[in-house]
Design a protein around this motif. Structure first.
Motif, mmCIF file in Angstrom:
data_model
loop_
_atom_site.group_PDB
_atom_site.id
_atom_site.type_symbol
_atom_site.label_atom_id
_atom_site.label_comp_id
_atom_site.label_asym_id
_atom_site.label_seq_id
_atom_site.Cartn_x
_atom_site.Cartn_y
_atom_site.Cartn_z
ATOM 1 N N GLU A 1 0.857 -1.188 0.000
ATOM 2 C CA GLU A 1 0.000 0.000 0.000
ATOM 3 C C GLU A 1 0.889 1.233 0.000
ATOM 4 O O GLU A 1 2.064 1.166 0.361
ATOM 5 C CB GLU A 1 -0.936 0.020 1.219
ATOM 6 C CG GLU A 1 -0.233 -0.012 2.562
ATOM 7 C CD GLU A 1 0.192 1.351 3.062
ATOM 8 O OE1 GLU A 1 -0.437 2.355 2.643
ATOM 9 O OE2 GLU A 1 1.158 1.439 3.844
ATOM 10 N N PHE B 1 2.650 -2.788 -10.827
ATOM 11 C CA PHE B 1 1.461 -3.250 -10.113
ATOM 12 C C PHE B 1 0.482 -3.889 -11.095
ATOM 13 O O PHE B 1 0.069 -3.257 -12.077
ATOM 14 C CB PHE B 1 0.766 -2.079 -9.405
ATOM 15 C CG PHE B 1 1.674 -1.265 -8.515
ATOM 16 C CD1 PHE B 1 2.729 -1.850 -7.835
ATOM 17 C CD2 PHE B 1 1.458 0.106 -8.353
ATOM 18 C CE1 PHE B 1 3.560 -1.110 -7.015
ATOM 19 C CE2 PHE B 1 2.278 0.856 -7.532
ATOM 20 C CZ PHE B 1 3.334 0.259 -6.862
ATOM 21 N N PHE C 1 -4.151 -1.805 -8.803
ATOM 22 C CA PHE C 1 -4.135 -0.920 -7.635
ATOM 23 C C PHE C 1 -5.529 -0.333 -7.476
ATOM 24 O O PHE C 1 -6.254 -0.136 -8.452
ATOM 25 C CB PHE C 1 -3.074 0.183 -7.746
ATOM 26 C CG PHE C 1 -3.088 0.976 -9.023
ATOM 27 C CD1 PHE C 1 -4.000 2.012 -9.233
ATOM 28 C CD2 PHE C 1 -2.151 0.710 -10.016
ATOM 29 C CE1 PHE C 1 -3.989 2.752 -10.405
ATOM 30 C CE2 PHE C 1 -2.134 1.447 -11.194
ATOM 31 C CZ PHE C 1 -3.055 2.465 -11.386
ATOM 32 N N PHE D 1 -1.989 -2.209 -3.589
ATOM 33 C CA PHE D 1 -1.546 -2.685 -4.892
ATOM 34 C C PHE D 1 -1.027 -4.116 -4.793
ATOM 35 O O PHE D 1 -0.665 -4.607 -3.728
ATOM 36 C CB PHE D 1 -0.451 -1.775 -5.470
ATOM 37 C CG PHE D 1 0.755 -1.584 -4.590
ATOM 38 C CD1 PHE D 1 1.761 -2.552 -4.527
ATOM 39 C CD2 PHE D 1 0.897 -0.437 -3.821
ATOM 40 C CE1 PHE D 1 2.873 -2.375 -3.726
ATOM 41 C CE2 PHE D 1 2.010 -0.260 -3.005
ATOM 42 C CZ PHE D 1 3.001 -1.225 -2.955
#
Length: 395
Positions: free
Chosen positions: A124, A364, A367, A392
Motif C-alpha cells: 500500500e 502493479f 491498484f 496494490f
C-alpha cells in the motif's frame, strides 16, 4: 442557488451539476459579495485568455499594500502582460529548452523507481506523499540546480502557500502570511541566484542569468521569481495531477484496462484527466477597459475569474463532456491554461506524469483506492487530493 458547492463535498459531482446550470443560465455572473465576475463557458474563457490587452494578468496593479507593488511578481509570467511578458517568456524559453526537458528523462525514471522501491514491500502507499509530491520537487530542483536535500524546504513552502485562501486577497493578516512565506522562499532562491551569477553551472538558473534577447537580460528579481513560479506551479500541478489520474482510473476500471493493454494510450489519459479533473480550476484577470462578454457589460478595473473547470466540461465544446474517454482528442482542454499564458512547463509535467503512470502499471498488476472519503484541497483555484491511499499487487 448561486453559491458553488465545495469540490470536497462529493468529489466534484455536485459542483459539476451546479456549473452546468451556470453555463446554461448565468454564463457571465458577478458575485454580489466579492464583486468578482466569473466566466463559465469555454468560448468566453478562451476569448479572455486570448485578449491580454483587455483582460490583464497584472492583478497586483489593482491590489492594496505590498500586494500592489509588483515586487513579488517581477519575472512571474502568470502575473505579466505583453509586451514584457513576450520578452521574458522568450528569454525563459531559450533556457528552458526541449533538449533540457528531454535530458531529464533518465533522472525522472530513476527518481520514480527509487520512490516506488521504497514502498514495494508494503502493499500500500499514499500516492501523494510517497510519489507525486517528492517526484516533481526533486526533478525541478535538479533542473534549476538546487541541492536535492533542500526538497523538504520547498515542499513545506509549497504546502503553506497552497493553504492560503486566495479568495480573500484584501485581508491584511492573510496578506502578511502569504507575503511572509513568499519572502522566505524568494530570499532562499536569491542566494542561489547570486551564486550562479558569480559561478555559472549547467543548470536553468545559470542559463536564465546569462540568457539575452536583443541585448537585454533578466533582472535578479525576474530570475528569482521565475524559479519560484517553476518550483511552486510545477510542483503543485504534477503532484495533484498524478493523484487525479490514479483516482480517475480507479473510478473507470475499463479505461485502466485499456491503458494496461495499450500503453500508447497513456498520453491520451493524461490529457483527458487534465480536462476531466483539472488541477488548476480557475484563474484571475482584471479588465483594463470596458468590455462586453455575453449579455454583460463589464467596466474597467473588474476582477474576472476564468472557470477552467467549467470550460472543460462545456457541452458546446466537448461531446458527452461528463464522460471520461481516453480516446478523446482533449487537446483543447484548459488544464494548462490557454493563450499567451499557456503553461511553459507543460512538456515537463507530461513527461513526469507519463513516466510515473507507466512505472505504476509496470510494477502493479492492479491498484485500488482504499480511502472511503478523499481529502481534497479546497484552496480557491486548485483541486486535488491532499492524500490518496491505494493498495496494490505486484505482477
Amino acid at each position: 442557488m448561486l453559491t458553488a458547492p465545495a469540490y470536497s463535498l462529493d468529489g466534484g459531482r455536485s459542483l459539476h451539476r451546479w456549473l452546468r446550470d451556470m453555463r446554461t443560465h448565468h454564463p457571465v455572473h458577478r458575485d454580489p459579495l466579492t464583486r468578482v465576475w466569473t466566466l463559465y463557458r469555454h468560448s468566453d474563457i478562451t476569448r479572455a485568455t486570448a485578449d491580454p490587452a483587455a483582460f490583464s494578468s497584472e492583478l497586483w496593479r489593482y491590489l492594496p499594500g505590498e500586494m500592489g507593488t509588483g515586487d513579488l511578481t517581477a519575472g512571474n509570467l502568470t502575473a505579466m502582460d505583453p509586451p514584457r511578458h513576450r520578452l521574458v517568456r522568450d528569454l525563459v524559453s531559450r533556457a528552458f529548452t526541449a533538449r533540457a526537458v528531454a535530458g531529464l528523462r533518465p533522472r525522472i525514471t530513476a527518481v520514480t523507481d527509487r520512490l516506488l522501491d521504497a514502498v514495494a514491500d508494503r502493499g500500500e502507499m499514499d500516492v501523494v506523499a510517497d510519489l507525486s509530491d517528492p517526484l516533481p520537487v526533486l526533478v525541478i530542483a535538479e533542473l534549476l540546480g538546487l541541492p536535492e536535500e533542500e526538497g523538504e524546504l520547498f515542499r513545506d513552502w509549497a504546502q503553506r502557500l497552497l493553504s492560503f485562501d486566495r479568495s480573500d486577497l484584501t485581508d491584511e493578516a492573510a496578506r502578511r502570511r502569504v507575503t511572509g512565506t513568499q519572502k522566505e522562499l524568494l530570499d532562499h532562491l536569491r542566494v542561489h541566484c547570486r551564486r550562479r551569477r558569480a559561478d555559472p553551472q549547467d543548470d536553468l538558473i545559470s542559463r536564465l542569468c546569462r540568457a539575452e534577447v536583443d541585448g537585454e537580460r533578466l533582472t535578479e528579481e525576474e530570475v528569482v521569481n521565475f524559479a519560484n513560479l517553476l518550483l511552486l506551479a510545477g510542483h503543485v500541478t504534477t503532484t495533484l495531477l498524478l493523484a487525479n489520474i490514479v483516482l480517475t482510473l480507479d473510478e473507470h476500471p475499463a479505461a485502466e484496462a485499456r491503458i494496461r493493454a495499450d500503453r500508447a494510450l497513456i498520453p491520451g489519459a493524461v490529457e483527458e484527466t487534465l480536462r476531466y479533473r483539472p488541477v488548476i480550476v480557475s484563474n484571475m484577470r482584471v479588465t483594463t477597459r470596458p468590455v462586453t462578454v455575453g449579455a454583460e457589460r463589464l467596466s474597467a478595473g473588474q476582477f474576472v475569474s476564468l472557470s477552467f473547470i467549467s470550460g472543460n466540461r462545456d457541452e458546446q465544446h466537448f461531446t458527452d463532456a461528463d464522460r471520461f474517454d481516453v480516446h478523446r482528442d482533449a487537446r483543447r482542454h484548459l488544464g494548462f491554461g490557454h493563450g499567451v499564458h499557456y503553461c511553459l512547463g507543460a512538456p515537463l509535467a507530461r513527461l513526469e506524469l507519463g513516466i510515473a503512470l507507466e512505472a505504476m502499471l509496470d510494477r502493479f498488476s492492479r491498484f485500488e483506492v482504499t480511502d472511503t472519503s478523499v481529502d481534497y484541497y479546497d484552496t480557491p483555484g486548485v483541486a486535488g487530493p491532499r492524500s490518496l491511499h491505494i493498495a496494490f499487487r505486484h505482477h
